[in-house]
Structures are given as C-alpha cells and as structure tokens.
Design a protein around this motif. Structure first.
Motif, PDB file in Angstrom:
ATOM      1  N   ILE A  75       0.841  -1.204   0.000  1.00 60.39           N
ATOM      2  CA  ILE A  75       0.000   0.000   0.000  1.00 60.39           C
ATOM      3  C   ILE A  75       0.874   1.252   0.000  1.00 60.39           C
ATOM      4  N   GLU A  76       1.957   1.239   0.763  1.00 65.55           N
ATOM      5  CA  GLU A  76       2.886   2.376   0.768  1.00 65.55           C
ATOM      6  C   GLU A  76       3.488   2.609  -0.608  1.00 65.55           C
ATOM      7  N   ARG A  77       3.836   1.541  -1.303  1.00 66.93           N
ATOM      8  CA  ARG A  77       4.374   1.662  -2.663  1.00 66.93           C
ATOM      9  C   ARG A  77       3.335   2.286  -3.589  1.00 66.93           C
ATOM     10  N   SER A  78       2.087   1.887  -3.414  1.00 68.21           N
ATOM     11  CA  SER A  78       1.007   2.464  -4.215  1.00 68.21           C
ATOM     12  C   SER A  78       0.880   3.966  -3.960  1.00 68.21           C
ATOM     13  N   TYR A  79       1.001   4.371  -2.714  1.00 69.12           N
ATOM     14  CA  TYR A  79       0.953   5.806  -2.396  1.00 69.12           C
ATOM     15  C   TYR A  79       2.129   6.549  -3.027  1.00 69.12           C
ATOM     16  N   ARG A  80       3.325   5.979  -2.967  1.00 69.14           N
ATOM     17  CA  ARG A  80       4.494   6.638  -3.574  1.00 69.14           C
ATOM     18  C   ARG A  80       4.331   6.758  -5.084  1.00 69.14           C
ATOM     19  N   ASP A  81       3.839   5.696  -5.729  1.00 68.83           N
ATOM     20  CA  ASP A  81       3.651   5.733  -7.178  1.00 68.83           C
ATOM     21  C   ASP A  81       2.536   6.698  -7.579  1.00 68.83           C
ATOM     22  N   GLY A  82       1.624   6.986  -6.676  1.00 67.07           N
ATOM     23  CA  GLY A  82       0.509   7.874  -6.971  1.00 67.07           C
ATOM     24  C   GLY A  82       0.813   9.337  -6.758  1.00 67.07           C
ATOM     25  N   ARG A  83       2.060   9.670  -6.474  1.00 67.74           N
ATOM     26  CA  ARG A  83       2.421  11.074  -6.258  1.00 67.74           C
ATOM     27  C   ARG A  83       2.762  11.781  -7.564  1.00 67.74           C
ATOM     28  N   VAL A  84       2.108  11.414  -8.625  1.00 67.26           N
ATOM     29  CA  VAL A  84       2.288  12.071  -9.921  1.00 67.26           C
ATOM     30  C   VAL A  84       1.507  13.384  -9.886  1.00 67.26           C
ATOM     31  N   LEU A  85       2.088  14.432 -10.402  1.00 68.82           N
ATOM     32  CA  LEU A  85       1.405  15.712 -10.511  1.00 68.82           C
ATOM     33  C   LEU A  85       1.707  16.290 -11.886  1.00 68.82           C
ATOM     34  N   GLU A  86       0.663  16.636 -12.600  1.00 68.47           N
ATOM     35  CA  GLU A  86       0.818  17.332 -13.880  1.00 68.47           C
ATOM     36  C   GLU A  86       0.313  18.750 -13.697  1.00 68.47           C
ATOM     37  N   GLN A  87       1.094  19.694 -14.174  1.00 70.97           N
ATOM     38  CA  GLN A  87       0.767  21.106 -14.025  1.00 70.97           C
ATOM     39  C   GLN A  87       0.791  21.756 -15.402  1.00 70.97           C
ATOM     40  N   LEU A  88      -0.358  22.258 -15.835  1.00 69.59           N
ATOM     41  CA  LEU A  88      -0.486  22.934 -17.121  1.00 69.59           C
ATOM     42  C   LEU A  88      -0.729  24.417 -16.863  1.00 69.59           C
ATOM     43  N   CYS A  89       0.136  25.262 -17.389  1.00 72.30           N
ATOM     44  CA  CYS A  89       0.022  26.710 -17.214  1.00 72.30           C
ATOM     45  C   CYS A  89      -0.246  27.359 -18.568  1.00 72.30           C
ATOM     46  N   LEU A  90      -1.209  28.277 -18.587  1.00 73.18           N
ATOM     47  CA  LEU A  90      -1.591  28.974 -19.816  1.00 73.18           C
ATOM     48  C   LEU A  90      -1.298  30.466 -19.674  1.00 73.18           C
ATOM     49  N   TRP A  91      -0.449  30.964 -20.533  1.00 74.85           N
ATOM     50  CA  TRP A  91      -0.155  32.385 -20.657  1.00 74.85           C
ATOM     51  C   TRP A  91      -0.648  32.825 -22.034  1.00 74.85           C
ATOM     52  N   PRO A  92      -0.747  34.133 -22.290  1.00 79.17           N
ATOM     53  CA  PRO A  92      -1.149  34.575 -23.624  1.00 79.17           C
ATOM     54  C   PRO A  92      -0.151  34.183 -24.717  1.00 79.17           C
ATOM     55  N   ASP A  93       1.139  34.048 -24.342  1.00 73.17           N
ATOM     56  CA  ASP A  93       2.165  33.772 -25.346  1.00 73.17           C
ATOM     57  C   ASP A  93       2.778  32.376 -25.258  1.00 73.17           C
ATOM     58  N   ARG A  94       2.373  31.561 -24.292  1.00 73.55           N
ATOM     59  CA  ARG A  94       2.913  30.203 -24.215  1.00 73.55           C
ATOM     60  C   ARG A  94       2.031  29.306 -23.351  1.00 73.55           C
ATOM     61  N   VAL A  95       2.187  28.019 -23.595  1.00 75.07           N
ATOM     62  CA  VAL A  95       1.537  26.960 -22.820  1.00 75.07           C
ATOM     63  C   VAL A  95       2.668  26.071 -22.316  1.00 75.07           C
ATOM     64  N   ALA A  96       2.651  25.761 -21.023  1.00 67.61           N
ATOM     65  CA  ALA A  96       3.718  24.927 -20.445  1.00 67.61           C
ATOM     66  C   ALA A  96       3.089  23.781 -19.655  1.00 67.61           C
ATOM     67  N   LEU A  97       3.587  22.586 -19.882  1.00 64.43           N
ATOM     68  CA  LEU A  97       3.144  21.401 -19.155  1.00 64.43           C
ATOM     69  C   LEU A  97       4.351  20.821 -18.427  1.00 64.43           C
ATOM     70  N   THR A  98       4.195  20.587 -17.129  1.00 67.19           N
ATOM     71  CA  THR A  98       5.242  19.992 -16.310  1.00 67.19           C
ATOM     72  C   THR A  98       4.663  18.767 -15.621  1.00 67.19           C
ATOM     73  N   ARG A  99       5.348  17.641 -15.758  1.00 68.19           N
ATOM     74  CA  ARG A  99       4.923  16.402 -15.094  1.00 68.19           C
ATOM     75  C   ARG A  99       5.977  16.023 -14.064  1.00 68.19           C
ATOM     76  N   HIS A 100       5.545  15.953 -12.808  1.00 73.85           N
ATOM     77  CA  HIS A 100       6.420  15.563 -11.708  1.00 73.85           C
ATOM     78  C   HIS A 100       6.191  14.067 -11.468  1.00 73.85           C
ATOM     79  N   ASN A 101       7.178  13.257 -11.838  1.00 73.54           N
ATOM     80  CA  ASN A 101       7.089  11.806 -11.689  1.00 73.54           C
ATOM     81  C   ASN A 101       7.588  11.389 -10.305  1.00 73.54           C
ATOM     82  N   PRO A 102       6.993  10.355  -9.709  1.00 71.39           N
ATOM     83  CA  PRO A 102       7.423   9.954  -8.365  1.00 71.39           C
ATOM     84  C   PRO A 102       8.826   9.350  -8.320  1.00 71.39           C
TER      85      PRO A 102
END
Length: 167
Positions: A75-102
């Motif tokens: 179960i602890e391993r499942s929690y660690r693997d589930g710490r994925v975070l994707e962050q999408l930022c929208l500006w008028p002149d650019r779009v940025a996607l950042t994926r934080h992998n566990p």
C-alpha cells in the motif's frame, strides 16, 4: 474530479492566466489504510486465540506478521507511485506542461498557444479517449491516469480555456 483549475493571476504579471493541476485519484486515504490494516490484524489474531500458550502460536506468528507487513509495504508503494502531478500553465504567449514523476525526472513541454491543438483520440490511443496536446514539434499526453469520462470533461474545458486566451 482529480484536477483543479486556478485562475487568480494576482499582482504578479509573470503568473499564468490559467493553471491546471492533475493528480491520480486516491480511493484509499491514509485513514482508510490504517483502519484496513487494523481490521486485518484483528481478524488474523482471532484464530490465534485458539493456540495461545502453545508452541504453534510462535510458529504461526512470523508468517502472519510477514503477511501484514507485506500488505503495508504494498500500500505504501502504491501511495508513492501515486504522487504524480501534472501542471499545465496557460499564458497569452505560451503553454507549459510539467509532469512531476514519483521515481523519475521532471518532464517539461512548452509551445505557443496559437499553434497548440487539443486532441481527444477516441480509439487511436493506448487508452480510451486518449487526451493529447500537440505543438512545438511534439505531441504530449495529458491526464493518463484519469478515467475516460474525466478525460472527455477535461477535453471540453481545455478547449474552452484555450479559446479564451488573449491573442
């Protein structure tokens, strides 16, 4: 849904107009894990009452402790693997996607929003309703851990927010 939009730009002119955070759904919270392991220990100990005071108890106890410890580690391993975070930022002149992998490097992608297309592949992707962003010479996946209905809802929201970006 396991994603959240924030639109408050505030006083910082460098902050994105829109920001999207996506994370995997956690069906078993930490409190639920503690209750599950406690109930498992209680149920495992019931049959041990019959062998209290005999050598059989000491023969069974290490295997039962190993089973509970194995469940806790899984179960602890499942929690660690589930710490994925994707962050999408929208500006008028650019779009940025950042994926934080566990257990891996942070992955980044940027493109001009004028050239970015949001695509929902109904049957062509590795999963049902495969959601991608294409631009900057690459096509990147968004929300791989979301359910198909969540990807469809996000697709509609993302198209709407991309269309409302100032040009």
């Amino acid at each position: 849904m396991p994603y959240e939009w924030t639109s408050a730009r505030g006083a910082d002119p460098e902050a994105p107009l829109e920001e999207l955070h996506l994370w995997p759904f956690r069906s078993l919270p930490r409190r639920g894990m503690a209750l599950f392991l406690g109930a498992t220990c209680a149920l495992i100990s019931l049959p041990l009452l019959a062998v209290v005071g005999s050598a059989v108890l000491w023969g069974l106890l290490p295997f039962l402790a190993l089973a509970v410890g194995g469940m806790w580690l899984a179960i602890e391993r499942s929690y660690r693997d589930g710490r994925v975070l994707e962050q999408l930022c929208l500006w008028p002149d650019r779009v940025a996607l950042t994926r934080h992998n566990p257990r891996g490097p942070v992955q980044d992608w940027e493109a001009n929003p004028h050239w970015v297309t949001v695509r929902l592949h109904a049957d062509a992707g590795p999963v049902e309703d495969y959601l991608t962003l294409r631009g900057g010479g690459r096509e990147v996946e968004l929300g791989a851990f979301l359910a198909p209905e969540e990807r469809r809802a996000l697709y509609a929201e993302l198209q709407d927010r991309m269309a409302r970006l100032p040009r």
